[in-house]
Design a protein around this motif. Structure first.
Motif, PDB file in Angstrom:
ATOM      1  N   GLY A 158      43.761   7.991 -83.299  1.00 61.71           N
ATOM      2  CA  GLY A 158      43.498   6.834 -84.153  1.00 61.71           C
ATOM      3  C   GLY A 158      42.727   7.201 -85.414  1.00 61.71           C
ATOM      4  N   PHE A 159      41.993   8.302 -85.361  1.00 58.87           N
ATOM      5  CA  PHE A 159      41.293   8.820 -86.538  1.00 58.87           C
ATOM      6  C   PHE A 159      42.157   9.839 -87.291  1.00 58.87           C
ATOM      7  CE2 PHE A 159      37.770   7.009 -84.249  1.00 58.87           C
ATOM      8  CZ  PHE A 159      36.852   6.663 -85.223  1.00 58.87           C
ATOM      9  N   GLN A 160      43.444   9.876 -86.963  1.00 61.04           N
ATOM     10  CA  GLN A 160      44.400  10.824 -87.549  1.00 61.04           C
ATOM     11  C   GLN A 160      43.988  12.267 -87.263  1.00 61.04           C
ATOM     12  OE1 GLN A 160      45.309   9.969 -91.649  1.00 61.04           O
ATOM     13  NE2 GLN A 160      45.584   7.777 -91.269  1.00 61.04           N
ATOM     14  N   SER A 161      43.323  12.459 -86.136  1.00 58.10           N
ATOM     15  CA  SER A 161      42.905  13.792 -85.700  1.00 58.10           C
ATOM     16  C   SER A 161      43.795  14.193 -84.531  1.00 58.10           C
ATOM     17  CB  SER A 161      41.430  13.767 -85.280  1.00 58.10           C
ATOM     18  OG  SER A 161      41.031  15.041 -84.828  1.00 58.10           O
ATOM     19  N   MET A 162      44.863  14.932 -84.837  1.00 55.37           N
ATOM     20  CA  MET A 162      45.853  15.294 -83.822  1.00 55.37           C
ATOM     21  C   MET A 162      45.519  16.610 -83.123  1.00 55.37           C
ATOM     22  SD  MET A 162      47.704  12.680 -84.375  1.00 55.37           S
ATOM     23  CE  MET A 162      48.217  11.521 -85.643  1.00 55.37           C
ATOM     24  N   GLY A 163      44.616  17.394 -83.701  1.00 56.11           N
ATOM     25  CA  GLY A 163      44.282  18.699 -83.140  1.00 56.11           C
ATOM     26  C   GLY A 163      43.823  18.647 -81.697  1.00 56.11           C
ATOM     27  N   PRO A 164      42.856  17.763 -81.341  1.00 56.27           N
ATOM     28  CA  PRO A 164      42.406  17.723 -79.946  1.00 56.27           C
ATOM     29  C   PRO A 164      43.534  17.452 -78.956  1.00 56.27           C
ATOM     30  CG  PRO A 164      40.867  16.553 -81.348  1.00 56.27           C
ATOM     31  CD  PRO A 164      42.038  16.910 -82.216  1.00 56.27           C
ATOM     32  N   THR A 165      44.405  16.495 -79.272  1.00 55.88           N
ATOM     33  CA  THR A 165      45.527  16.206 -78.371  1.00 55.88           C
ATOM     34  C   THR A 165      46.470  17.397 -78.289  1.00 55.88           C
ATOM     35  OG1 THR A 165      45.413  13.838 -78.835  1.00 55.88           O
ATOM     36  CG2 THR A 165      47.485  14.676 -77.958  1.00 55.88           C
ATOM     37  N   ALA A 166      46.771  18.001 -79.440  1.00 59.02           N
ATOM     38  CA  ALA A 166      47.714  19.124 -79.476  1.00 59.02           C
ATOM     39  C   ALA A 166      47.195  20.302 -78.651  1.00 59.02           C
ATOM     40  CB  ALA A 166      47.958  19.547 -80.923  1.00 59.02           C
ATOM     41  N   VAL A 167      45.946  20.687 -78.891  1.00 60.22           N
ATOM     42  CA  VAL A 167      45.377  21.842 -78.179  1.00 60.22           C
ATOM     43  C   VAL A 167      45.259  21.537 -76.695  1.00 60.22           C
ATOM     44  CG1 VAL A 167      43.359  23.332 -77.957  1.00 60.22           C
ATOM     45  CG2 VAL A 167      44.154  22.641 -80.221  1.00 60.22           C
ATOM     46  N   SER A 168      44.797  20.323 -76.363  1.00 64.75           N
ATOM     47  CA  SER A 168      44.607  19.991 -74.945  1.00 64.75           C
ATOM     48  C   SER A 168      45.937  19.940 -74.197  1.00 64.75           C
ATOM     49  CB  SER A 168      43.862  18.662 -74.807  1.00 64.75           C
ATOM     50  OG  SER A 168      44.639  17.575 -75.275  1.00 64.75           O
ATOM     51  N   GLN A 169      47.007  19.490 -74.860  1.00 62.40           N
ATOM     52  CA  GLN A 169      48.324  19.457 -74.221  1.00 62.40           C
ATOM     53  C   GLN A 169      48.786  20.859 -73.831  1.00 62.40           C
ATOM     54  OE1 GLN A 169      51.125  17.526 -76.809  1.00 62.40           O
ATOM     55  NE2 GLN A 169      50.766  15.498 -75.942  1.00 62.40           N
ATOM     56  N   VAL A 170      48.654  21.785 -74.766  1.00 62.50           N
ATOM     57  CA  VAL A 170      49.101  23.151 -74.498  1.00 62.50           C
ATOM     58  C   VAL A 170      48.240  23.806 -73.421  1.00 62.50           C
ATOM     59  CG1 VAL A 170      49.420  25.446 -75.500  1.00 62.50           C
ATOM     60  CG2 VAL A 170      50.068  23.413 -76.811  1.00 62.50           C
ATOM     61  N   ILE A 171      46.911  23.623 -73.517  1.00 62.85           N
ATOM     62  CA  ILE A 171      46.013  24.200 -72.513  1.00 62.85           C
ATOM     63  C   ILE A 171      46.308  23.619 -71.129  1.00 62.85           C
ATOM     64  CG2 ILE A 171      43.603  24.346 -71.755  1.00 62.85           C
ATOM     65  CD1 ILE A 171      44.278  26.218 -74.054  1.00 62.85           C
ATOM     66  N   GLU A 172      46.548  22.316 -71.081  1.00 67.71           N
ATOM     67  CA  GLU A 172      46.868  21.668 -69.803  1.00 67.71           C
ATOM     68  C   GLU A 172      48.117  22.272 -69.183  1.00 67.71           C
ATOM     69  OE1 GLU A 172      47.927  17.212 -68.007  1.00 67.71           O
ATOM     70  OE2 GLU A 172      47.595  17.481 -70.162  1.00 67.71           O
ATOM     71  N   GLN A 173      49.143  22.468 -69.987  1.00 65.10           N
ATOM     72  CA  GLN A 173      50.397  22.998 -69.467  1.00 65.10           C
ATOM     73  C   GLN A 173      50.243  24.452 -69.025  1.00 65.10           C
ATOM     74  OE1 GLN A 173      52.916  21.809 -68.031  1.00 65.10           O
ATOM     75  NE2 GLN A 173      54.397  21.264 -69.619  1.00 65.10           N
ATOM     76  N   VAL A 174      49.554  25.249 -69.827  1.00 67.34           N
ATOM     77  CA  VAL A 174      49.366  26.661 -69.483  1.00 67.34           C
ATOM     78  C   VAL A 174      48.576  26.791 -68.183  1.00 67.34           C
ATOM     79  CG1 VAL A 174      48.226  28.807 -70.177  1.00 67.34           C
ATOM     80  CG2 VAL A 174      49.570  27.512 -71.846  1.00 67.34           C
ATOM     81  N   ALA A 175      47.462  26.043 -68.065  1.00 68.07           N
ATOM     82  CA  ALA A 175      46.637  26.108 -66.857  1.00 68.07           C
ATOM     83  C   ALA A 175      47.429  25.648 -65.633  1.00 68.07           C
ATOM     84  CB  ALA A 175      45.389  25.252 -67.034  1.00 68.07           C
ATOM     85  N   ARG A 176      48.197  24.578 -65.789  1.00 67.94           N
ATOM     86  CA  ARG A 176      48.998  24.051 -64.680  1.00 67.94           C
ATOM     87  C   ARG A 176      50.024  25.063 -64.206  1.00 67.94           C
ATOM     88  NH1 ARG A 176      53.710  20.816 -63.555  1.00 67.94           N
ATOM     89  NH2 ARG A 176      54.532  21.241 -65.626  1.00 67.94           N
ATOM     90  N   ILE A 177      50.731  25.655 -65.156  1.00 65.88           N
ATOM     91  CA  ILE A 177      51.797  26.593 -64.801  1.00 65.88           C
ATOM     92  C   ILE A 177      51.241  27.860 -64.160  1.00 65.88           C
ATOM     93  CG2 ILE A 177      53.537  28.126 -65.810  1.00 65.88           C
ATOM     94  CD1 ILE A 177      54.100  25.833 -67.821  1.00 65.88           C
TER      95      ILE A 177
END
Length: 542
Positions: A158-177
């Motif tokens: 909502g603050f046009q800050s996409m970095g946290p979502t982007a980084v967390s998505q990739v980290i989540e997937q890598v850790a899960r896999i």
């Protein structure tokens, strides 16, 4: 200032799109080594836990990240940062509560769900009831943290800050896999444990991935909290909305996005609850039924989602522009964007789907080994064209959302689901796994037919505008298919197909020849330039 804000938004959107594509790619690729470890019955067991989890997670979050992002962005633009913060605080509490309720439902209902999923005749050749219960309960734990985490992602966006979502998505997937593969390998190969234990513990990777993502988001929150608090303190407006008003507005944003995004999981859940009993009626034992379900719902599905992900990622980027054109009542521009979106979808998915259908045997053998190659290649060859349907449904639903006609996208999905539900058991009982494929294709075709009608009606769009390009794509695909078929049959004579290496070689040659033939035809006739720009204009036939 406006230019800088636009630049930040574009950069953030590109970052988030890239992260989403990386996450999807990783989520598809890891299935190949996982299948080698646990086999098709292991994949079926994984789906028994993951599909109900995915459904409840979607219901618990209800499209929250995007909805909160839209809500917070709207009030931030009105210089009212207080309202967004109040939604954020109450949303964290509310979504954590819904996640806890979803966890309890899935954890406590696990024995009941296992009874619904497994064959009613109690055939012992498949996964046991206790293994299914254990798997469902292990994956359910992730529901405790992920819904609340969705609120934090949406607030940042909502603050046009996409970095946290982007980084967390990739980290989540890598850790899960990493957790899934490491756990399955250690349990099965190091300690010689059971398949049920390996798959059940592997599904706990959803919690490990979510926890890793949460740590990333909390790190970003710590870094940016002071700046956000300063903006809140400098707000010039406070709309003093009640929580009821805020949640009503949020639901209007979220529900259509959530429901349409559930299309594929809902179709798969119907399969999960009907497949084994229908296969028993077909004459298969529990082991054969679960092998077929693992092939249908996970391994072949992963392959056909690759062209879907690529095509829809390219096409859906045009949807915001369709929304803008609809808002400005610029009919000509909107028609041009709709045409371009369909051209991109058809240009990529039609040749990819039919190429994959022809190369089904070498593709399945190359990626999953020779075990279960008979059922795997058969299902893949019939299921591959569904990639076209998945892509078209996704973009037509997005178009309807862009035109503020979300209820028609939901209606189209409901039509498809009712048809799938009505046909699934009978078709599987009559034709085996291919009956499930047929029910999915028929259901999606009906949903798309409704969506296409709605797009044509509300955008006043005539689909004859893409007729010529669609005919050219089909013609070039037919030529490509003949070339790929010759490569496949010739390769089977030349190369040794008693091992995996021969199939890998056939697959590589088939893909390269198919791409070469299709692209040369598309470039030399100007079709490629028309669809994806003038990158290949120098190769056109003068």
């Amino acid at each position: 200032m406006i230019l800088m804000a636009d630049t930040k938004l574009v950069r953030g959107t590109m970052l988030l799109t890239s992260a989403t594509m990386i996450s999807r790619f990783l989520g598809l690729i890891y299935i190949f080594p996982f299948t080698i470890l646990v086999g098709q019955q292991g994949n079926a067991l994984y789906q028994y836990g993951y599909l109900p989890y995915q459904l409840l997670l979607s219901l618990a979050t209800m499209g929250v990240p995007m909805a909160i992002s839209k809500f917070v962005s709207k009030y931030n633009a009105l210089d009212d940062y207080h309202t967004g913060q109040r939604l954020f605080r109450s949303g964290l509490v509310f979504m954590t509560a819904t996640g806890f309720i979803a966890f309890l439902v899935l954890f406590l209902m696990a024995p009941v769900i296992a009874g619904w999923v497994l064959p009613s005749n109690g055939d012992p050749s498949g996964n046991s009831h206790s293994d299914v219960v254990f798997t469902i309960r292990m994956v359910s734990i992730a529901l405790l943290i992920i819904p609340g985490m969705a609120v934090l992602r949406g607030y940042f966006q909502g603050f046009q800050s996409m970095g946290p979502t982007a980084v967390s998505q990739v980290i989540e997937q890598v850790a899960r896999i990493l957790f899934i593969l490491a756990t399955a390998f250690i349990v099965l190969e190091v300690f010689g444990g059971s398949l049920g234990l390996a798959v059940g513990l592997a599904t706990f990777g959803a919690f490990i991935g979510g926890l890793s993502s949460l740590f990333v988001l909390l790190y970003f929150w710590r870094q940016r909290k002071a700046g956000i608090q300063q903006q809140i303190s400098e707000s010039k407006t406070d709309h003093q909305l009640s929580l009821t008003s805020m949640y009503k507005e949020l639901i209007v944003y979220a529900l259509p996005l959530s429901f349409v995004g559930l299309a594929i999981p809902l179709f798969q859940v119907i399969d999960m609850f009907t497949f084994n009993d229908a296969m028993a009626a077909y004459g298969a034992n529990a082991g054969e039924a679960e092998t077929a379900f693992g092939v249908f719902s996970r391994t072949t599905h992963a392959l056909i989602m690759i062209p879907v992900a690529i095509a829809t990622a390219m096409a859906v980027n045009l949807i915001p522009a369709i929304t803008e054109a609809n808002t400005n009542r610029d009919v000509e521009k909107m028609h041009g964007l709709i045409t371009k979106t369909f051209q991109i979808i058809l240009f990529f998915t039609i040749p990819a789907a039919f190429g994959l259908a022809i190369l089904a045997t070498p593709a399945f053998a190359s990626l999953y080994g020779l075990q279960d190659i008979g059922i795997g290649s058969m299902v893949l060859s019939y299921y591959a064209p569904a990639a076209i349907l998945f892509s078209i449904f996704a973009v037509t639903a997005a178009m309807l959302q862009g035109m503020n006609r979300q209820k028609y996208a939901v209606a189209g999905l409901c039509i498809g689901l009712f048809i799938k539900l009505g046909l699934n058991y009978g078709l599987i009982a009559s034709f085996g796994a291919l009956g499930g494929v047929s029910a999915t294709i028929i259901g999606y075709t009906a949903a798309i037919g409704f969506n296409v009608w709605a797009v044509g009606k509300f955008a006043d769009y005539r689909f004859t505008q893409i007729g010529r390009q669609a005919a050219m794509i089909m013609g070039f695909t037919a030529v490509m298919a003949i070339a790929v078929y010759i490569v496949r049959e010739g390769g089977a004579v030349i190369f040794d197909t008693s091992g995996q290496a021969g199939f890998v070689t056939i697959l590589i040659f088939g893909v390269l020849i198919g791409m070469f033939v299709y692209l040369i035809l598309a470039i030399r006739t100007g079709l490629a330039e028309k669809v994806i720009g003038n990158r290949f204009a120098f190769m056109r036939k003068r």
